[in-house]
Scaffold this motif. Structure first.
Motif, mmCIF file in Angstrom:
data_model
loop_
_atom_site.group_PDB
_atom_site.id
_atom_site.type_symbol
_atom_site.label_atom_id
_atom_site.label_comp_id
_atom_site.label_asym_id
_atom_site.label_seq_id
_atom_site.Cartn_x
_atom_site.Cartn_y
_atom_site.Cartn_z
ATOM 1 N N SER A 228 -5.181 -1.066 3.396
ATOM 2 C CA SER A 228 -6.506 -1.306 2.818
ATOM 3 C C SER A 228 -7.109 -0.026 2.258
ATOM 4 O O SER A 228 -7.531 0.028 1.096
ATOM 5 C CB SER A 228 -7.443 -1.900 3.877
ATOM 6 O OG SER A 228 -6.959 -3.134 4.318
ATOM 7 N N ILE A 231 -5.232 1.306 -0.817
ATOM 8 C CA ILE A 231 -5.549 0.647 -2.083
ATOM 9 C C ILE A 231 -6.878 1.162 -2.631
ATOM 10 O O ILE A 231 -7.023 1.423 -3.838
ATOM 11 C CB ILE A 231 -5.613 -0.878 -1.880
ATOM 12 C CG1 ILE A 231 -4.240 -1.410 -1.460
ATOM 13 C CG2 ILE A 231 -6.076 -1.568 -3.162
ATOM 14 C CD1 ILE A 231 -3.152 -1.192 -2.455
ATOM 15 N N PHE A 232 -7.862 1.318 -1.750
ATOM 16 C CA PHE A 232 -9.154 1.846 -2.210
ATOM 17 C C PHE A 232 -8.992 3.253 -2.790
ATOM 18 O O PHE A 232 -9.616 3.598 -3.805
ATOM 19 C CB PHE A 232 -10.154 1.864 -1.060
ATOM 20 C CG PHE A 232 -10.669 0.511 -0.694
ATOM 21 C CD1 PHE A 232 -11.173 -0.340 -1.656
ATOM 22 C CD2 PHE A 232 -10.645 0.071 0.609
ATOM 23 C CE1 PHE A 232 -11.644 -1.598 -1.334
ATOM 24 C CE2 PHE A 232 -11.110 -1.189 0.953
ATOM 25 C CZ PHE A 232 -11.615 -2.024 -0.025
ATOM 26 N N ILE A 235 -7.286 3.048 -6.312
ATOM 27 C CA ILE A 235 -8.208 2.601 -7.355
ATOM 28 C C ILE A 235 -9.218 3.708 -7.694
ATOM 29 O O ILE A 235 -9.500 3.983 -8.865
ATOM 30 C CB ILE A 235 -8.932 1.320 -6.904
ATOM 31 C CG1 ILE A 235 -7.932 0.181 -6.779
ATOM 32 C CG2 ILE A 235 -10.053 0.953 -7.873
ATOM 33 C CD1 ILE A 235 -8.517 -1.089 -6.201
ATOM 34 N N MET A 288 -3.845 -1.699 -11.791
ATOM 35 C CA MET A 288 -4.727 -1.876 -10.632
ATOM 36 C C MET A 288 -4.846 -3.353 -10.244
ATOM 37 O O MET A 288 -4.890 -3.694 -9.060
ATOM 38 C CB MET A 288 -6.119 -1.320 -10.949
ATOM 39 C CG MET A 288 -6.145 0.186 -11.169
ATOM 40 S SD MET A 288 -5.558 1.109 -9.731
ATOM 41 C CE MET A 288 -3.869 1.479 -10.234
ATOM 42 N N TYR A 292 -3.598 -4.847 -6.647
ATOM 43 C CA TYR A 292 -4.505 -5.631 -5.788
ATOM 44 C C TYR A 292 -3.940 -7.029 -5.530
ATOM 45 O O TYR A 292 -4.052 -7.556 -4.415
ATOM 46 C CB TYR A 292 -5.879 -5.737 -6.446
ATOM 47 C CG TYR A 292 -6.864 -6.472 -5.579
ATOM 48 C CD1 TYR A 292 -7.501 -5.835 -4.520
ATOM 49 C CD2 TYR A 292 -7.139 -7.817 -5.800
ATOM 50 C CE1 TYR A 292 -8.392 -6.504 -3.711
ATOM 51 C CE2 TYR A 292 -8.028 -8.508 -4.991
ATOM 52 C CZ TYR A 292 -8.653 -7.841 -3.958
ATOM 53 O OH TYR A 292 -9.521 -8.525 -3.154
ATOM 54 N N GLN A 296 -3.185 -8.172 -1.700
ATOM 55 C CA GLN A 296 -4.459 -8.818 -1.418
ATOM 56 C C GLN A 296 -4.572 -9.261 0.042
ATOM 57 O O GLN A 296 -5.585 -9.043 0.705
ATOM 58 C CB GLN A 296 -4.629 -10.023 -2.343
ATOM 59 C CG GLN A 296 -5.952 -10.743 -2.170
ATOM 60 C CD GLN A 296 -6.067 -11.928 -3.094
ATOM 61 O OE1 GLN A 296 -5.117 -12.267 -3.791
ATOM 62 N NE2 GLN A 296 -7.216 -12.569 -3.109
ATOM 63 N N ILE A 299 -5.040 -6.267 2.329
ATOM 64 C CA ILE A 299 -6.387 -5.695 2.232
ATOM 65 C C ILE A 299 -7.371 -6.515 3.051
ATOM 66 O O ILE A 299 -8.168 -5.971 3.829
ATOM 67 C CB ILE A 299 -6.829 -5.638 0.756
ATOM 68 C CG1 ILE A 299 -5.962 -4.650 -0.017
ATOM 69 C CG2 ILE A 299 -8.291 -5.244 0.640
ATOM 70 C CD1 ILE A 299 -6.199 -4.670 -1.509
#
Length: 309
Positions: A228, A231-232, A235, A288, A292, A296, A299
């Motif tokens: 999680s 990924i943040f 991005i 991106m 995601y 998904q 996350i």
């Protein structure tokens, strides 16, 4: 007057006439259900508005990437007359988006790996070990979340310059790691606290060292949280513009994707290649969305871990 004399009940204390037992409870339950339905409807409306705000610009950018400049301004809300893939080829080769894309992949890969390694180690120690100054170090990390990046640009420029890392990917990677550590430590510290202590104690009884316990036991258990926050970070660093603009200003061949896209719109002047610009934007957005879409479930799992005990 005798104080023990029984007084007649007041009207407020009397039960209402013609009201069956349990009717009040039913009315209360019905009121709560109506209230829940009302706020659920408001939530759905807010989500629908938010989805429109996010999806419409992305969809418009994607459609504009297949149009020519005349079509973009004359009929901006219609479908393209034909699919002009040459816009992508022109953006990739002539505007050097391909090189900037590769530079972004290299910088973001190393910076995210470094951020996750150092951030997870710091968060694990702060979450699982009690020592003097633990809270002070934690709050020092968290205070970085409130520090505006604009205030750090000038001193950061001179620090990187004095280290001899100006206009290099190494300098940008180190700055990205430092820039992303506060959020990573904040997120993972809370996540490591939710992991069971009994597993760590069993590992120590079986002879695990602290290093082995972290890398072979606790880190795999924290996989949802790591994905999680990873990924943040991907991005956030992929879309970063201010830091590379300051730290890579004189090395155009090392620019990242955001600098290349800005260069397309700035340098063309009145003859801006809008279709090439939207094609470059689509090239920058699609990775991106794909990342995601693939992660998904992980996350959502990482964000909700520890919410229900």
């Amino acid at each position: 007057m005798n104080p023990q004399t029984t007084l007649p009940p007041t009207p407020a204390a009397l039960p209402p006439k013609n009201v069956k037992p349990g009717a009040a409870g039913k009315r209360g339950g019905g009121g709560r259900r109506s209230e829940v339905r009302f706020f659920a409807s408001l939530g759905h409306v807010a989500l629908a508005v938010w989805a429109v705000i996010v999806i419409v610009p992305i969809l418009w950018t994607f459609l504009a990437s297949f149009k020519n400049t005349t079509e973009i301004f004359s009929s901006p809300w219609t479908l393209p007359a034909e699919l002009r893939f040459e816009n992508y080829a022109r953006a990739w080769t002539k505007a050097n988006v391909g090189r900037y894309f590769l530079n972004s992949v290299i910088v973001v890969t190393f910076s995210v790996l470094g951020t996750m390694l150092f951030g997870s180690m710091a968060a694990y120690v702060l979450a699982r070990y009690k020592f003097w100054g633990n809270r002070a170090v934690y709050y020092l990390f968290v205070s970085g979340l409130a520090f505006p990046v604009f205030l750090a640009l000038v001193p950061l420029f001179f620090v990187v310059k004095n280290l001899g890392l100006l206009d290099t990917h190494t300098g940008l990677v180190l700055v990205y790691i430092a820039y992303s550590l506060p959020f990573t430590v904040f997120f993972l510290t809370a996540f490591f606290k939710t992991l069971p202590t009994s597993v760590a104690e069993a590992g120590m009884i079986d002879g695990c060292s602290h290093t082995r316990l972290f890398f072979q036991v606790m880190l795999p258990m924290a996989k949802p949280g790591l994905i999680s926050v990873g990924i943040f970070n991907i991005i956030g660093q992929w879309a970063q513009y201010q830091l590379p603009l300051v730290l890579l200003s004189n090395a155009k061949e090392k620019w990242v994707l955001t600098q290349g896209i800005a260069d397309i719109s700035v340098n063309a002047g009145y003859e801006a290649d809008w279709s090439g610009l939207f094609a470059a934007l689509t090239i920058a957005i699609l990775p991106m969305i794909i990342v995601y879409a693939i992660f998904q479930r992980q996350i959502q799992s990482g964000l909700t871990s520890g919410a229900v005990k």
